[in-house]
Design an enzyme around this catalytic site. Structure first.
Site: not given
Length: 259
Positions: A56, A116
């Site tokens: 990404k 995360g």
């Protein structure tokens, strides 16, 4: 390939069936090793693609332009090829906001812990900020400029009201893992997990057992797919299709799992 998904490991993906239920093109699942990724992006022989872990952020140098949303997040999950130039968008932002609103999870003024610190985390943090979160703590395996460690989280931030898991811990096939023990978070009222396979992660099962709201990532996945298709085809779709497709996928997966 005209339309599809790139990522490193895609055996768990539901994206093909979701896209093909939402619209009428063929959508391909295209796993790429890190070595294959560079060549694929340089050739960009596609009309439009979605991007998932771990690319990404890696796609950004190949783009001609990013929209404001993707630029602010620093991650791209949707790319459209217009005349050989690549344009990047981030529909994880809209997908996650849809999920919170659908389940009436309101971060306004609340302490939020995000597990995360990858591409999905950036979109989640952006949504939490936009929705007025009181404070946001990012947690990762190693300490960085933006994230603290899990040990530090357990020492200082067990008063969190909302927890969002953007890490891959608990994802198929390692479904018996959970990133945190929610019993440590006595003031937590809601847990959102961007993982959608399994349908309920161990983290979400525990959240519900403890009386917290618990939401898995399938609705976010369907919502971000619908918003991606709008970019792919330069069209507008009825948001009611999100719940329609979500219910169909959810029930189909339950039957497959004999639940």
């Amino acid at each position: 390939m005209d339309y599809g998904l790139i990522g490193e490991k895609l055996g768990h993906s539901y994206s093909k069936e979701i896209h093909e239920m939402l619209t009428d093109y063929t959508y391909d699942i295209h796993p790429l090793s890190k070595e294959e990724f560079k060549e694929f992006m340089e050739k960009h022989e596609f009309k439009a693609i979605n991007v998932t872990i771990p690319y990404k952020r890696d796609v950004i140098p190949f783009l001609h332009e990013m929209d404001d949303n993707a630029r602010a997040i620093g991650a791209v999950n949707t790319i459209v090829n217009k005349g050989g130039k690549l344009y990047g968008h981030n529909t994880d932002f809209s997908g996650f906001m849809y999920m919170l609103n659908k389940h009436k999870i309101n971060p306004s003024g609340k302490k939020c812990v995000v597990l995360g610190d990858g591409g999905a985390s950036k979109a989640v943090v952006a949504v939490l900020k936009k929705m007025g979160a009181g404070s946001i703590v990012i947690v990762d395996i190693i300490k960085t400029e933006t994230a603290i460690t899990y040990d530090e989280c357990f020492a200082k931030h067990t008063d969190a009201n909302i927890i969002v898991n953007t890490s891959p811990v608990g994802m198929y096939p390692k479904c018996d893992a959970s990133p945190v023990d929610l019993q440590k978070f006595a003031e937590c009222e809601a847990v959102a997990d961007v993982i959608y396979n399994p349908l309920e992660t161990k983290l979400i099962v525990q959240a519900k057992e403890l009386g917290m709201a618990g939401v898995n990532g399938l609705e976010m996945l369907v919502a971000q797919a619908l918003y991606a298709i709008e970019f792919f085809l330069e069209t507008s779709l009825d948001e009611a299709k999100i719940d329609e497709v979500y219910q169909k996928i959810y029930n189909d997966k339950l039957k497959e799992a004999n639940i």
